[in-house]
Design an enzyme around this catalytic site. Sequence first.
Site, PDB file in Angstrom:
ATOM      1  N   GLU A  51      51.754   0.930  33.874  1.00  0.00           N
ATOM      2  CA  GLU A  51      50.812   1.947  34.350  1.00  0.00           C
ATOM      3  C   GLU A  51      50.017   2.489  33.168  1.00  0.00           C
ATOM      4  OE1 GLU A  51      52.694   5.084  36.604  1.00  0.00           O
ATOM      5  OE2 GLU A  51      50.750   5.895  37.225  1.00  0.00           O
ATOM      6  N   ASN A 198      49.852   3.677  46.581  1.00  0.00           N
ATOM      7  CA  ASN A 198      51.098   3.931  45.852  1.00  0.00           C
ATOM      8  C   ASN A 198      51.611   5.306  46.263  1.00  0.00           C
ATOM      9  OD1 ASN A 198      53.040   3.711  43.411  1.00  0.00           O
ATOM     10  ND2 ASN A 198      52.006   5.680  43.087  1.00  0.00           N
ATOM     11  N   GLU A 199      52.834   5.365  46.686  1.00  0.00           N
ATOM     12  CA  GLU A 199      53.452   6.645  47.056  1.00  0.00           C
ATOM     13  C   GLU A 199      52.463   7.501  47.860  1.00  0.00           C
ATOM     14  OE1 GLU A 199      55.499   8.536  43.735  1.00  0.00           O
ATOM     15  OE2 GLU A 199      56.823   6.809  43.526  1.00  0.00           O
ATOM     16  N   TYR A 271      64.425   6.057  41.768  1.00  0.00           N
ATOM     17  CA  TYR A 271      64.792   6.194  40.360  1.00  0.00           C
ATOM     18  C   TYR A 271      66.219   6.724  40.241  1.00  0.00           C
ATOM     19  CZ  TYR A 271      59.947   5.473  38.878  1.00  0.00           C
ATOM     20  OH  TYR A 271      58.716   4.919  38.619  1.00  0.00           O
ATOM     21  N   GLU A 326      59.314   0.259  42.096  1.00  0.00           N
ATOM     22  CA  GLU A 326      59.581   1.229  41.017  1.00  0.00           C
ATOM     23  C   GLU A 326      61.067   1.547  41.047  1.00  0.00           C
ATOM     24  OE1 GLU A 326      57.037   4.652  40.496  1.00  0.00           O
ATOM     25  OE2 GLU A 326      55.262   3.497  41.097  1.00  0.00           O
ATOM     26  N   GLN A 375      59.308   1.440  33.154  1.00  0.00           N
ATOM     27  CA  GLN A 375      58.121   0.632  33.064  1.00  0.00           C
ATOM     28  C   GLN A 375      58.271  -0.306  31.864  1.00  0.00           C
ATOM     29  OE1 GLN A 375      54.419   2.763  33.325  1.00  0.00           O
ATOM     30  NE2 GLN A 375      55.047   3.913  35.139  1.00  0.00           N
TER      31      GLN A 375
END
Length: 521
Positions: A51, A198-199, A271, A326, A375
């Site tokens: 990103e 995204n999200e 996460y 992610e 990432q």
Amino acid sequence: MSRKILALACALSGCLGAGYSLAADDPIRVTIEADKPGATINRHIFGQFAEHLGRGVYEGVWVGPDSPIPNTRGIRNDVVAALKAIKVPNVRWPGGCFADEYHWRNGIGPRDKRPATLNPNWGGVIEPNTFGTHEFLDFVEQIGADAYLSVNVGSGTSAEAADWLEYLTTPQPSALGKERAANGHADPYKIAMLGIGNESWGCGGSMTPDYYVSQLKVFARYARNYNPQQTMQRIAVGPDSAHTEYTKAVMEAWKNKTWAWDIEGISLHFYTVVKWPPAFKATGFGEDEYASLLSETRRMNDLLNTHVAIMDEYDPAKKIALVVDEWGAWLAKTPGSPEGFLEQQNSQRDALIAALNINMFARHADRVRGANIAQMVNVLQAMIFTQREKMVLTPTYHVFRLYVPFQDATFLPTKVSAAEYKHGDVTLPRVDVMAARDSTGKTWISLSNLDPTRPAEVSVDVNGAKARGARGETLAATRVDSVNTFDAPKAVAPRPFTAKVSGGLLKMMLAPASVTVVALE
Ligand code: AHR
């Protein structure tokens, strides 16, 4: 000598593996059901995520053609070489939250004419747009990976996304095709994966599931791939962790879809964080934090079960992939690092977190056909850290390197006898195991000893395959918070590991908090 000190002494002296004689309690029996092969472990579960965030792209990948740091067309050579060695299957770009504020036209044409814009999500810094479409596609070509683009649904339009895809993929001399050629790439690019937003439930526009689904239908219709040399998978925004509203809404819409639109996957973001904002230290932590982060990591399995069960209702044939695009540990930021840059150290604990996640994806190989760790460089659970001309590989990188043989291998079920690691109110299996057979017929086993103080003695029984021994590598460390630094870049590095057969069983001793990958011989 206490058990803890013995284990530490052994880890220090590198005595684990063949010939290691320290007695461990609770011998653990692993059975590999080599005669019951499962699904293919899609290599795309080893995807990366880059990103425009902190030093992830600028410095981490892009230094510019005039940099004294060795580079090829502005892309640093050391990072490219390191990523080639782990056979990165795809890179997701340009975000993340950044993707829903990215306007692709800012990142094409002469670099000195590109506008400086803002990156409000990540530190509010200037985005120079010097790394844009062509630079990203040059980068993925240099490392031999597929391109996974995320289009801007939150603040962009379907027309903007459609134009980007035509610019990228048309072989025809349309105005956009000609513009791409004038910018240096006559041939159409290959775009393997396209994320549609995204999200969208969060930073991507706080959309209700129904509103997102209406956007999805439009974007999936018009953001077309025109390059016949590459099929493109469209990945819809899916669930945030345990929330199921998006999973249900997207899958229901897909089940009732018309000829006019389609998707091939939905994404899941989860996460390892325990609670927001992330407060767990990346180094200098004790066993409490070690155990609770590993336990939190294993929640991924519950989430996969939950979302897979919903997907199975609408799609029993498993046409739609679940793409965990992610994942990884999100820890407290490195003291002194800029706000919003998400910089954190990476320890042996991260290596275990990586192995646990990959093993869970492999166990769901029939549905989880893509994943992207967050990432790739300098951000969150990174593979690589850079500091100007210096580069260091993290323990997580080493796990990805050890796991290369599992890419596109056939999953083999395993059974592990009950043996637990307990700390406080956390109870985990002592050893986490995953096995697969590669295309040459070789059987590979990954064994992670989650206990940070006790070595694990393991006997492996391979049903349906003959083994004379096993050979591979082990990643162990003197401490669970051991890290690699620019001054000591090899403090945590894999070492050769062998195991012998005795009494028909493969015998091995696993160091505390270690990840071992071996091939049967
Ligand atoms: O990876 C950092 C951020 O985490 C991403 O931009 C966003 O998608 C997620 O919330």
